[in-house]
Scaffold this motif. Sequence first.
Motif, short mmCIF file in Angstrom:
data_model
loop_
_atom_site.label_atom_id
_atom_site.label_comp_id
_atom_site.label_asym_id
_atom_site.label_seq_id
_atom_site.Cartn_x
_atom_site.Cartn_y
_atom_site.Cartn_z
N VAL A 193 -7.82 -18.44 6.39
CA VAL A 193 -6.79 -17.42 6.17
C VAL A 193 -7.02 -16.26 7.15
N GLU A 194 -5.95 -15.72 7.69
CA GLU A 194 -6.03 -14.49 8.46
C GLU A 194 -5.66 -13.33 7.53
N ILE A 195 -6.57 -12.36 7.41
CA ILE A 195 -6.31 -11.15 6.61
C ILE A 195 -6.19 -9.99 7.59
N PRO A 196 -5.00 -9.66 8.04
CA PRO A 196 -4.86 -8.62 9.06
C PRO A 196 -5.17 -7.23 8.52
N THR A 197 -5.53 -6.33 9.42
CA THR A 197 -5.63 -4.93 9.03
C THR A 197 -4.25 -4.48 8.57
N THR A 198 -4.19 -3.79 7.46
CA THR A 198 -2.91 -3.45 6.88
C THR A 198 -2.15 -2.41 7.69
N VAL A 199 -0.88 -2.69 7.88
CA VAL A 199 0.07 -1.72 8.44
C VAL A 199 1.27 -1.69 7.52
N THR A 200 2.04 -0.63 7.57
CA THR A 200 3.18 -0.51 6.67
C THR A 200 4.32 -1.43 7.13
N PRO A 201 5.21 -1.82 6.21
CA PRO A 201 6.40 -2.56 6.62
C PRO A 201 7.26 -1.74 7.58
N ILE A 202 8.02 -2.41 8.39
CA ILE A 202 9.02 -1.86 9.33
C ILE A 202 8.34 -1.05 10.45
N ALA A 203 7.86 0.16 10.16
CA ALA A 203 7.28 0.99 11.23
C ALA A 203 5.89 0.52 11.65
N ARG A 204 5.24 -0.29 10.83
CA ARG A 204 3.91 -0.84 11.13
C ARG A 204 2.90 0.24 11.48
N ARG A 279 -5.25 -4.56 -7.96
CA ARG A 279 -6.53 -5.07 -8.44
C ARG A 279 -7.41 -5.20 -7.21
N LEU A 280 -8.49 -4.44 -7.14
CA LEU A 280 -9.30 -4.39 -5.93
C LEU A 280 -10.35 -5.51 -5.94
N VAL A 281 -10.36 -6.32 -4.89
CA VAL A 281 -11.27 -7.45 -4.78
C VAL A 281 -11.87 -7.49 -3.38
N THR A 282 -12.91 -8.31 -3.19
CA THR A 282 -13.48 -8.50 -1.86
C THR A 282 -12.54 -9.36 -1.02
N SER A 283 -12.79 -9.37 0.28
CA SER A 283 -11.95 -10.16 1.18
C SER A 283 -12.06 -11.65 0.88
N THR A 284 -13.26 -12.12 0.53
CA THR A 284 -13.43 -13.53 0.18
C THR A 284 -12.58 -13.91 -1.02
N ASP A 285 -12.57 -13.04 -2.03
CA ASP A 285 -11.75 -13.33 -3.22
C ASP A 285 -10.27 -13.36 -2.86
N MET A 286 -9.83 -12.46 -1.99
CA MET A 286 -8.44 -12.47 -1.54
C MET A 286 -8.13 -13.79 -0.81
N ALA A 287 -9.03 -14.20 0.09
CA ALA A 287 -8.81 -15.42 0.86
C ALA A 287 -8.78 -16.64 -0.05
N LYS A 288 -9.69 -16.72 -1.00
CA LYS A 288 -9.71 -17.86 -1.92
C LYS A 288 -8.43 -17.94 -2.73
N GLY A 289 -7.93 -16.78 -3.15
CA GLY A 289 -6.67 -16.76 -3.87
C GLY A 289 -5.52 -17.27 -3.02
N MET A 290 -5.52 -16.88 -1.74
CA MET A 290 -4.48 -17.34 -0.82
C MET A 290 -4.55 -18.85 -0.62
N LEU A 291 -5.75 -19.36 -0.35
CA LEU A 291 -5.92 -20.80 -0.11
C LEU A 291 -5.52 -21.61 -1.34
N LYS A 292 -5.87 -21.10 -2.52
CA LYS A 292 -5.50 -21.81 -3.75
C LYS A 292 -3.99 -21.88 -3.91
N SER A 293 -3.30 -20.79 -3.53
CA SER A 293 -1.84 -20.77 -3.67
C SER A 293 -1.15 -21.75 -2.73
N TYR A 294 -1.85 -22.14 -1.64
CA TYR A 294 -1.27 -23.07 -0.69
C TYR A 294 -1.60 -24.53 -1.01
N GLN A 295 -2.46 -24.76 -2.00
CA GLN A 295 -2.83 -26.13 -2.34
C GLN A 295 -1.70 -26.83 -3.10
#
Length: 295
Positions: A193-204, A279-295
């Motif tokens: 998973v790529e977890i980009p540095t956050t930027v805002t929508p539209i104006a980024r 809900r604040l989580v570590t990056s690994t937890d975010m990535a695992k959640g993403m990968l699970k959603s794609y299974q």
Amino acid sequence: SISHLLRFYGFDPPGNKVDDPIYEKGLYRFRMLSRKMKVKMTFMVVGEDLLNEKNLEIVAGLHREGHEIANHSMDHCYGFSNLSAAEKERQICEADRLITKATGKKPEGFKAPGWDIDGETLDILERLNYIYDSSVFPSPWSLLMKLTHSVLKNSPVGVDSGLGKLRYCMAPIYPYLPHRRFPWRRAPKRSIVEIPTTVTPIARIPFYSTLMLNGPMLFDSCLKLMRGRPCNFVFHAVDLMKPDELDPRVLRHPGTSLVLGRKWRLCVLFIERLKAKYRLVTSTDMAKGMLKSYQ
């Protein structure tokens, strides 16, 4: 560390054998901040810093408290995407070995120095069983930031100014599966998973701590624009340093001249307001959640 900041601005660093106040004081304060706010954080660690036994023990302590320790390359070499495949792999694997030595756990995430990622590095990470990268900086504002850095460093704009290549400025702004040939685009299937540095929508507008320290009202505006969409909020360890604790040559870095009390209050405010929305989580937890959603 101080060494990497000095190198970023074109100065000779003192080396990793010298005790670093950012590890001894900055990371200690982030440790206290995490306890106060009852959150677990992801710490992106440069491998060569762990050649200093004091730094290694500090990172081991962060791991024991439940924080994630991720890979930020061996020596924070700028122009990372221009390295040979063998050198990229060496940078990743040597840092991996030292982080595993410190924590007893192999890292699962990577951040390229200066956000300078490419498809070849993602392929290496995937082969090494990393589950996420967090190096894409998806904002056209990166050009202005590159120009600012070149002025502060008194050098031409180039890859050593960080922030990656401009083609990534229109990459997805939320976590995504990166395309093999064009990693700034989405892929239908991938094991990383790529977890980009956050930027805002539209104006980024880049939405991370170092920039927000100079404008807390900007933080509130950006948070409102996020409207609860996925957020990867980044701090730098120097964000909780006193000006007189730093090498004077580093004080050109954004936010470093602010007094510690103000920076501490702002970091507490940032996390309080993020906790109210997420809900604040570590990056690994975010990535695992993403990968699970794609299974």
